[in-house]
Scaffold this active site. Sequence first.
Site, PDB file in Angstrom:
ATOM      1  CE  LYS A  11      41.384  46.257  27.074  1.00 37.92           C
ATOM      2  NZ  LYS A  11      41.776  46.265  28.361  1.00 37.92           N
TER       3      LYS A  11
HETATM    4  C1  LIG Z   1      40.749  45.779  29.428  1.00 35.43           C
HETATM    5  C2  LIG Z   1      41.317  45.284  30.825  1.00 35.43           C
HETATM    6  C3  LIG Z   1      40.413  44.283  31.763  1.00 35.43           C
HETATM    7  C4  LIG Z   1      39.094  44.244  31.402  1.00 35.43           C
HETATM    8  O1  LIG Z   1      39.004  43.112  30.207  1.00 35.43           O
HETATM    9  P1  LIG Z   1      37.691  42.788  29.449  1.00 35.43           P
HETATM   10  O2  LIG Z   1      38.021  41.979  28.504  1.00 35.43           O
HETATM   11  O3  LIG Z   1      37.008  44.161  29.124  1.00 35.43           O
HETATM   12  O4  LIG Z   1      36.600  42.197  30.551  1.00 35.43           O
HETATM   13  C5  LIG Z   1      41.028  44.105  32.782  1.00 35.43           C
HETATM   14  N1  LIG Z   1      42.185  44.495  33.298  1.00 35.43           N
HETATM   15  C6  LIG Z   1      43.016  45.207  32.533  1.00 35.43           C
HETATM   16  C7  LIG Z   1      44.426  45.300  32.861  1.00 35.43           C
HETATM   17  C8  LIG Z   1      42.578  45.631  31.241  1.00 35.43           C
HETATM   18  O5  LIG Z   1      43.353  46.507  30.523  1.00 35.43           O
END
Ligand SMILES: *Cc1c(COP(=O)(O)O)cnc(C)c1O
Length: 431
Positions: A107
């Site tokens: 993220k």
């Molecule tokens: C947010 C997150 C996801 C999911 O990603 P999306 O874009 O919401 O599908 C998967 N793995 C981790 C470690 C995350 O922080």
Amino acid sequence: MKYYSLNDKSHRVSFEEAVIKGLAPGKALYFPEELPKLPSEFFDKLNNLSKEEIAFEAIKPFIGTEIDDDSLKKIIQETLDFDFPVVNVTKNINTLELFHGPTLAFKDVGARFMAGCLGYFVKKNNLGKITVLVATSGDTGGAVANGFLGVDGIDVVILYPKGKVSEIQEKQLTTLGQNITALEVDGNFDDCQDMVKKAFSDTEISEKCQLTSANSINVARWLPQMFYYFLAYKQLAGKDQKLAFSVPSGNFGNICAGMLAKKMGLPISHFIAANNENDVVTRYLNSEYYEPKESVQTISNAMDVGNPSNFVRILELFEHEFSNLSQELSSFSFSDEETRQAIKTVEKETNYVMDPHGAVGYLGLQEYLKKNPDVVGTFLETAHPVKFLETVEEVIEKKIKIPQKIKETMARKKEVVEVSNYKDLKTFLLK
Ligand SMILES: *Cc1c(COP(=O)(O)O)cnc(C)c1O
């Protein structure tokens, strides 16, 4: 490029407005009016381009002239200031490691890119002071805090539930200082979220300060995630093979950005949405029946989503044609037990340590490759295993090496403002 509301195609806004507002009226998502095609020469020369050059070409059509080229290049440079290596795990299974950023989860890219764009618009258009207000159950808060750290004209206020985030996550939120304030809420995540919602509709607050959210469905967080797929392609290309990506999915923003990259011409043969027991999309692809349900708690908790908000963007990419979508997307769902077993087996056989989210991605890929053995598969490793230390160490029965970055964060002093109810939050925002 204009963006339209998925609730009302006649409601169209600029990129800037989509970024500042986050959501269209009625809580609808914004979607780009066109799906730009990149020229084939771009893909032919991809190997000779830097990651910043690739990202610039990919995102430029979505921004047009709203951010000048030099500023956009600077935002991209700050966003991609770490590595995105593809690592081979077993014969036709690779992983794309997305955890080399400051908070060790993928993220970081979206949060940094959004911070760069918002900071640019605040300065260019003299928007005055903006306060980004977010509630977090763990990972988002850290990425947002880090992404916005030191951005002029923007204050960040993060609410998190006291005692309900991991120690690492708490330190990532509460030790930055500068323009970042963490509010430790005596309550759970839903309480934090409720307070944020209340603040957004409180006119006494909106008269005094400009609030915005750094929600994961903001176009400036969603779009830059397509960079991952271009950067992976650069490392995998030239082998003349069919490429498939398996994406551990929660809100489906990441995988949707990959599918957008494919629409722009990136040669990817197939996507796999890997789910934990929150399997609404797996069931949809099997039944053509979309039925959201309450989320259940799992060890891959960033994917505990019962009604993924970005899925509607995937449907829009395919013009709601189920048969076209199901040719390009498969989905599988796995239990915590299967996830633990995968972490254990892969570590034993290859020494590669996966986090629970990556492990779900690995399992999805493995399932797909059973029927498609000629494909070269890559699963996205979305977080460093150290972020899920207890689960992973218990499964592999070994200690994981703690990265230096985390050691430094853990040694810093936590600073918070304690908040026990909405009145406290309001007092804080109005002061
Ligand atoms: C947010 C997150 C996801 C999911 O990603 P999306 O874009 O919401 O599908 C998967 N793995 C981790 C470690 C995350 O922080």
